[in-house]
Motif scaffolding. Structure first.
Motif, short mmCIF file in Angstrom:
data_model
loop_
_atom_site.label_atom_id
_atom_site.label_comp_id
_atom_site.label_asym_id
_atom_site.label_seq_id
_atom_site.Cartn_x
_atom_site.Cartn_y
_atom_site.Cartn_z
N GLN A 1 -1.99 -2.40 -4.75
CA GLN A 1 -3.22 -2.96 -3.93
C GLN A 1 -2.68 -3.90 -3.01
O GLN A 1 -1.86 -4.90 -3.57
CB GLN A 1 -4.43 -3.17 -5.05
CG GLN A 1 -4.95 -2.17 -5.79
CD GLN A 1 -6.20 -2.69 -6.57
OE1 GLN A 1 -6.35 -3.66 -6.80
NE2 GLN A 1 -7.11 -1.52 -7.30
N LYS A 2 -3.68 -4.37 -2.22
CA LYS A 2 -3.40 -5.38 -1.30
C LYS A 2 -3.77 -6.81 -1.91
O LYS A 2 -4.49 -6.98 -2.94
CB LYS A 2 -4.29 -5.40 0.19
CG LYS A 2 -3.87 -4.27 0.80
CD LYS A 2 -4.74 -4.35 2.12
CE LYS A 2 -4.07 -3.31 3.09
NZ LYS A 2 -4.95 -3.43 4.60
N VAL B 1 0.83 -1.21 -0.01
CA VAL B 1 -0.06 -0.07 -0.20
C VAL B 1 0.68 1.31 -0.04
O VAL B 1 0.46 2.31 -0.74
CB VAL B 1 -0.77 0.05 1.04
CG1 VAL B 1 -1.80 1.18 1.32
CG2 VAL B 1 -1.88 -1.14 0.91
#
Length: 317
Positions: free
Chosen positions: A166-167, A161
């Protein structure tokens, strides 16, 4: 003439028995060291083989081995016609191939690198560091991975992050299961696997390296032409033993990584035997699966050992 020919043979028998007893007494401490391992294999490897009989029965615990109905190859027929079994078999083979390609060379490379370290203190320090993970249980290792990779506060995802990404749901992803599995295996077992290779390297005659240096050989040339050929027989033997465990992966490790989202790639024969045998009570069918797994391992050991001998190596027998 016949009597004189037979008589010395008869006279030698008591002496042979006496010499055998002398050798046993002389090497008694060595045999005492072997005894615990021998007892372990007899109790946990050979005696349980009697239980394979239930793979040909509809085994009922209250009826026992002799009271259960004999059904022949019924469970093996179910095994080979079950589409789910072949998916699980494929998953097991994929994990084995990953082990051979990515894990097996690592202890060899690590051993060669450690052998090139000149500073004895630093060498022992590194050896100690890489040995330690082997003594950590898979529960702890998977728990550490969970803490690092989880979506909720995991350090890896928090770093992603921060970098603008994105995770990633590593723990539930089917595409990340294999990399996560093999990284954990390498981290835990690579250091421990160097023990045999370092012992083999230590047995190499130092005069070979001295002669190579006099001929102008550099470090990499010495490794390629002396170190690796000298431990080739050890590598072959350990590879044959690894091939024999083709379907015998770490149950505890895979079971801890297994979940409902990655089951299609993470379910292997060991977890399948546990699920069908202990959870569902299908003792005969799960025993048939284990029987098949052991037979494949034995077959591959025999074939790989024969190939090794054709290549000029000694093999394991």
């Amino acid at each position: 003439m016949n009597n004189t020919a037979v008589q010395p043979k008869a006279l030698r028998a008591p002496g042979a028995r006496g010499s055998l007893m002398k050798r046993l007494i002389r090497n008694r401490y060595m045999y005492l060291m072997i005894l615990p391992g021998l007892i372990y294999f007899i109790i946990f490897k050979y005696l349980p083989m009697w239980g394979l009989i239930i793979s040909f029965q509809d085994y009922m615990p209250y009826k026992g081995f002799f009271g259960s109905d004999w059904v022949g190859l019924k469970h093996f027929q179910r095994l080979f016609t079950d589409s789910e079994f072949w998916v699980i078999f494929k998953n097991t083979l994929i994990l084995f191939v990953i082990n051979i390609l990515f894990y097996f060379p690592v202890p060899i490379l690590l051993s060669v690198m450690l052998n090139e370290v000149a500073n004895a203190f630093f060498k022992r320090f590194v050896q100690t560091i890489v040995y330690i993970p082997h003594f950590i249980s898979w529960v702890i290792i998977v728990s550490i991975s969970f803490v690092m990779l989880t979506l909720d506060g995991g350090i890896i995802n928090e770093m992603l992050v921060l970098l603008g990404f994105q995770k990633v749901n590593f723990l539930m992803s089917t595409s990340w299961f294999h990399p996560m599995y093999i990284i954990q295996v390498i981290w835990r077992e690579a250091g421990w696997g160097t023990i045999v290779y370092l012992a083999a390297i230590a047995a190499i005659d130092p005069q070979l390296y001295e002669a190579a240096r006099m001929d102008g050989a550099g470090r990499f040339q010495q490794i390629w032409h002396i170190t690796l050929p000298s431990i080739r027989s050890v590598i072959i033997v350990l590879l044959i033993l690894r091939i024999g465990n083709v379907l015998d992966l770490s149950f505890e490790h895979v079971y801890l990584l297994l979940n409902s989202m990655n089951r299609q790639v993470a379910e292997i024969l060991d977890t399948y035997v546990y699920t069908t045998g202990l959870k569902q009570g299908q003792f005969s069918f799960s025993t048939a699966v284990g029987f098949f797994k052991s037979f494949v391992g034995l077959f591959l050991v025999v074939v790989s050992n024969r190939l090794a001998k054709k290549m000029g190596e000694e093999g394991i027998y």
